[in-house]
Scaffold this active site. Structure first.
Site, mmCIF file in Angstrom:
data_model
loop_
_atom_site.group_PDB
_atom_site.id
_atom_site.type_symbol
_atom_site.label_atom_id
_atom_site.label_comp_id
_atom_site.label_asym_id
_atom_site.label_seq_id
_atom_site.Cartn_x
_atom_site.Cartn_y
_atom_site.Cartn_z
ATOM 1 C CG ASP A 135 -38.434 11.912 -22.002
ATOM 2 O OD1 ASP A 135 -37.811 12.963 -21.753
ATOM 3 O OD2 ASP A 135 -37.885 10.807 -22.174
ATOM 4 C CG HIS A 277 -42.743 10.152 -18.986
ATOM 5 N ND1 HIS A 277 -42.042 9.378 -18.077
ATOM 6 C CD2 HIS A 277 -42.307 9.797 -20.232
ATOM 7 C CE1 HIS A 277 -41.218 8.580 -18.733
ATOM 8 N NE2 HIS A 277 -41.357 8.813 -20.042
#
Length: 310
Positions: A135, A277
């Site tokens: 993400d 991430h």
């Protein structure tokens, strides 16, 4: 095939023998009795023959000799000979019992032989599918590092990108697409959709879709709302599929490779969706370590569509 009682077959054989002997037809008697033995008393032999190119029967050592010679063997099949032509033979086992060699059999050991087991294909074992997802990118520095490691390992992952970041990194976005990774929507500005009106939330998602479509040629169908927070109504209105996760590595918080990896190893199972991430060096190192270990343990890394749509 039905197996008839010897109480019926034996008198029948005796009657045929008397007729044959009275007429001097001993050979005729032998042929008829052999046929009765095969069909009436030993139907399983007929079934064995159905799976073999050649099956020759006999009831003693002489017939085993004949079978071995009939198929091109250099020695009697009854002595455990191998069919040189790859065909089949039949000899006798201990006590004169019949031994049937079918095509592909190698040696006799006094029992019925199956086809050569070594020629059977190995069972296909399906690998356990799992998905790595990233993400908040693309990140100018760390996303390319991650892509390099993924390319070296031949692994595809899923990137849920922020629209504003994607707009600023066109070359990285093009590379993500070219290397076969999946791209999903993580809103345009990384906002909590549940705190917004439905109109504002739709606008956030649509704006990110438009940016992504410039690179992929079509709007994404997968949405990961920031903080895992979104309304099912918006998902249905936009005809998108919400994808969350089953393992949260907390990589953004700890930024510690050992901690990130241990979280995954402890919780991993088939169809796991791992949240990471791609904006931290510890995440890149952890992701590649996780791939190396779990591939060796029989896991296959796939994009999330292969899990949520399966």
């Amino acid at each position: 095939m039905k197996k008839y009682s010897s109480r019926i077959v034996i008198p029948l054989k005796q009657h045929i023998r008397r007729i044959a002997m009275s007429c001097g037809l001993a050979l005729f008697f032998t042929i008829i009795v052999t046929m009765i033995d095969r069909v009436a008393l030993h139907p399983e032999r007929e079934e064995a023959a159905a799976g073999s190119s050649v099956v020759i029967y006999g009831t003693g050592r002489d017939s085993g000799q004949d079978a071995g010679m009939a198929t091109g063997s250099g020695r009697p099949a009854g002595s455990g000979g191998t069919d040189a032509a790859g065909g089949s033979g039949k000899g006798d086992g201990p006590g004169g019992s019949d031994v049937v060699y079918t095509a592909g059999s190698r040696e006799g050991n006094g029992t019925n032989q199956d086809a050569d087991l070594g020629n059977r294909p190995e069972p296909v074992v399906e690998k356990k599918k799992i998905a790595l997802t990233f993400d908040d990118g693309p990140d100018e520095e760390y996303t390319p590092m991650l892509l390099d490691g993924l390319a070296e390992r031949g692994v595809r992952v899923s990137f849920f990108v922020i629209g504003a970041a994607a707009k600023e990194q066109p070359e990285i976005m093009k590379r993500i697409v070219e290397e076969g990774h999946l791209i999903g929507n993580h809103t345009y500005n990384h906002v909590d959709l549940k705190t917004m009106t439905r109109t504002a939330a739709r606008k956030e998602i649509k704006k990110a879709n438009e940016v992504i479509a410039k690179y992929t040629g079509e709007e994404p169908c997968f949405l990961r709302p920031p903080f895992g927070s979104a309304s099912k109504k918006i998902e249905k209105e936009l005809e998108m599929i919400q994808v969350l996760w089953t393992i949260d590595t907390m990589d953004w918080s700890c930024q510690n490779e050992e901690s990130i990896c241990n979280t995954v190893y402890r919780e991993i199972e088939e169809n796991s969706i791992i949240l990471m991430h791609d904006e931290y060096p510890s995440t890149v190192r952890s992701a590649l370590s996780i791939i190396d270990r779990l591939q060796n343990e029989g896991y296959e890394f796939v994009t999330v569509d292969e899990i949520v749509m399966d």
